[in-house]
Design a protein around this motif. Structure first.
Motif, short mmCIF file in Angstrom:
data_model
loop_
_atom_site.label_atom_id
_atom_site.label_comp_id
_atom_site.label_asym_id
_atom_site.label_seq_id
_atom_site.Cartn_x
_atom_site.Cartn_y
_atom_site.Cartn_z
N PRO A 1 2.95 -6.18 -11.60
CA PRO A 1 1.75 -5.49 -12.07
C PRO A 1 1.75 -5.19 -13.56
O PRO A 1 0.82 -4.54 -14.05
CB PRO A 1 1.79 -4.19 -11.27
CG PRO A 1 3.25 -3.91 -11.12
CD PRO A 1 3.91 -5.25 -10.96
N PHE B 1 -1.73 0.09 -12.77
CA PHE B 1 -0.55 -0.17 -11.95
C PHE B 1 0.73 -0.39 -12.75
O PHE B 1 1.81 -0.47 -12.17
CB PHE B 1 -0.81 -1.41 -11.07
CG PHE B 1 -2.09 -1.33 -10.29
CD1 PHE B 1 -2.26 -0.38 -9.32
CD2 PHE B 1 -3.13 -2.20 -10.56
CE1 PHE B 1 -3.45 -0.29 -8.60
CE2 PHE B 1 -4.33 -2.13 -9.85
CZ PHE B 1 -4.49 -1.17 -8.87
N LEU C 1 1.92 1.98 -3.61
CA LEU C 1 0.83 2.50 -4.45
C LEU C 1 0.57 3.98 -4.23
O LEU C 1 -0.20 4.58 -4.98
CB LEU C 1 -0.44 1.72 -4.18
CG LEU C 1 -0.44 0.25 -4.64
CD1 LEU C 1 -1.68 -0.47 -4.15
CD2 LEU C 1 -0.32 0.14 -6.15
N ARG C 2 1.18 4.59 -3.20
CA ARG C 2 0.99 6.01 -2.96
C ARG C 2 1.78 6.84 -3.97
O ARG C 2 2.78 6.35 -4.52
CB ARG C 2 1.40 6.39 -1.53
CG ARG C 2 0.54 5.79 -0.43
CD ARG C 2 -0.94 5.99 -0.67
NE ARG C 2 -1.76 5.76 0.50
CZ ARG C 2 -2.32 4.61 0.83
NH1 ARG C 2 -2.11 3.55 0.08
NH2 ARG C 2 -3.10 4.51 1.88
N LEU D 1 3.90 1.57 -12.14
CA LEU D 1 4.60 1.36 -10.88
C LEU D 1 5.44 0.08 -10.87
O LEU D 1 5.97 -0.31 -9.83
CB LEU D 1 3.58 1.29 -9.73
CG LEU D 1 2.68 2.51 -9.55
CD1 LEU D 1 1.66 2.25 -8.44
CD2 LEU D 1 3.51 3.75 -9.24
N ARG E 1 -7.35 7.30 -1.86
CA ARG E 1 -5.92 7.67 -1.78
C ARG E 1 -5.77 9.18 -1.62
O ARG E 1 -4.95 9.66 -0.83
CB ARG E 1 -5.20 7.22 -3.06
CG ARG E 1 -5.23 5.75 -3.40
CD ARG E 1 -4.36 4.89 -2.51
NE ARG E 1 -4.97 4.58 -1.23
CZ ARG E 1 -5.97 3.73 -1.06
NH1 ARG E 1 -6.49 3.08 -2.08
NH2 ARG E 1 -6.46 3.50 0.13
N ASN F 1 0.82 -1.21 0.00
CA ASN F 1 0.00 0.00 0.00
C ASN F 1 0.86 1.26 0.00
O ASN F 1 0.41 2.31 -0.49
CB ASN F 1 -0.95 -0.01 1.20
CG ASN F 1 -2.08 -1.01 1.04
OD1 ASN F 1 -2.72 -1.07 0.00
ND2 ASN F 1 -2.30 -1.83 2.05
N LEU G 1 -6.93 -5.97 -8.26
CA LEU G 1 -5.91 -5.68 -7.25
C LEU G 1 -5.78 -6.82 -6.25
O LEU G 1 -4.68 -7.08 -5.75
CB LEU G 1 -6.25 -4.38 -6.52
CG LEU G 1 -5.30 -3.90 -5.42
CD1 LEU G 1 -3.92 -3.61 -6.00
CD2 LEU G 1 -5.86 -2.66 -4.72
#
Length: 250
Positions: free
Chosen positions: A122, A128, A87-88, A131, A232, A84, A173
């Motif tokens: 991903p 995603f 993912l920021r 990332l 988010r 998590n 996800l």
């Protein structure tokens, strides 16, 4: 080999999101429950705690779960955390991995068997894919931590079965029930535990027209991606009002 006191730590991955069961706490089952069931089948004295809560970043996992887990005197600990954070919009991966290393050192000092996980690749998921480099760096950090502390690693990144969309929930996800079953098998195999689990039977892949695929993508954007991005931006989490499924050994 059998384990008598198993503690599972982490976020939605370990809580079991994507594997619904309305009769269970928080409405989900998950791979950790499935592992615990197999451990109990092998030895009825086996007990299990699951402290994971969806949406938790690494800091809260460490602050809220490591101490209570150690207080249970477990002989097996699984932990997955940091996804998590990755993912920021902004993350200091070096600082993240340093904190993770310190936490695993504390867990390892207990003498319990420690299991860590790399993140899934991903690549191929539109939201995603950008990332992917972050996740690759994170994964190498996890492998180094596992080497440093003698932890067992389940290399999610390299399990090719997860290229099958049927192992994923609608949100793309979280793992589906079939995905959680596959992960339980991977964990038990990594531990060298004899077990009876087999992959769940999968329905045929749907044959969608281009129009149907566009409609499905739009539903995903409006029902999952939009609300997820909104949380988010607001700094909120789907797990804010939840408690651990099994905070004590059961």
């Amino acid at each position: 080999m059998s384990y008598l006191r198993y503690a599972a730590l982490g976020d939605s991955f370990t809580e079991g999101v994507g594997d619904p069961d309305p009769d269970l706490p928080n409405g989900v089952r998950g791979w950790a429950d499935r592992v615990a069931d197999e451990l109990a089948r092998l030895d009825p004295q086996s007990r299990y705690a699951n402290l994971a809560i969806r949406g938790r970043k690494l800091g809260p996992v460490i602050d809220e779960q490591v101490g209570p887990a150690l207080a249970l005197d477990p002989d097996l600990i699984t932990i997955y955390a940091g996804g998590n954070d990755i993912l920021r919009p902004k993350v200091d991966i070096d600082a993240l991995m340093s904190d993770y290393d310190d936490a695993v050192a504390r867990l390892s000092a207990s003498g319990a068997r420690i299991v860590l996980f790399t993140a899934h690749d991903p690549g191929g998921w539109p939201l995603f894919n950008a990332l992917r480099g972050r996740f690759a760096i994170y994964n190498e950090g996890v492998r180094e931590i596992a080497d440093r502390h003698g932890a067992t690693i389940v290399d999610f990144w390299r399990i090719e079965d997860y290229r099958d969309v049927r192992l994923w929930d609608f949100d793309r996800l979280h793992m589906s029930s079939a995905g959680h079953q596959r992960m339980a098998i991977a964990v038990l195999d990594a531990l060298g535990v004899d077990h009876s689990l087999r992959p769940l039977e999968l329905a045929p892949l749907p044959e969608l027209s281009a129009a149907q695929q566009r409609a499905e993508n739009w539903r995903w954007l409006t029902e999952f991606a939009g609300p997820w991005i909104g949380r988010r931006l607001r700094g909120t989490s789907s797990g804010d009002a939840l408690s651990p499924k099994y905070p004590t050994l059961r």
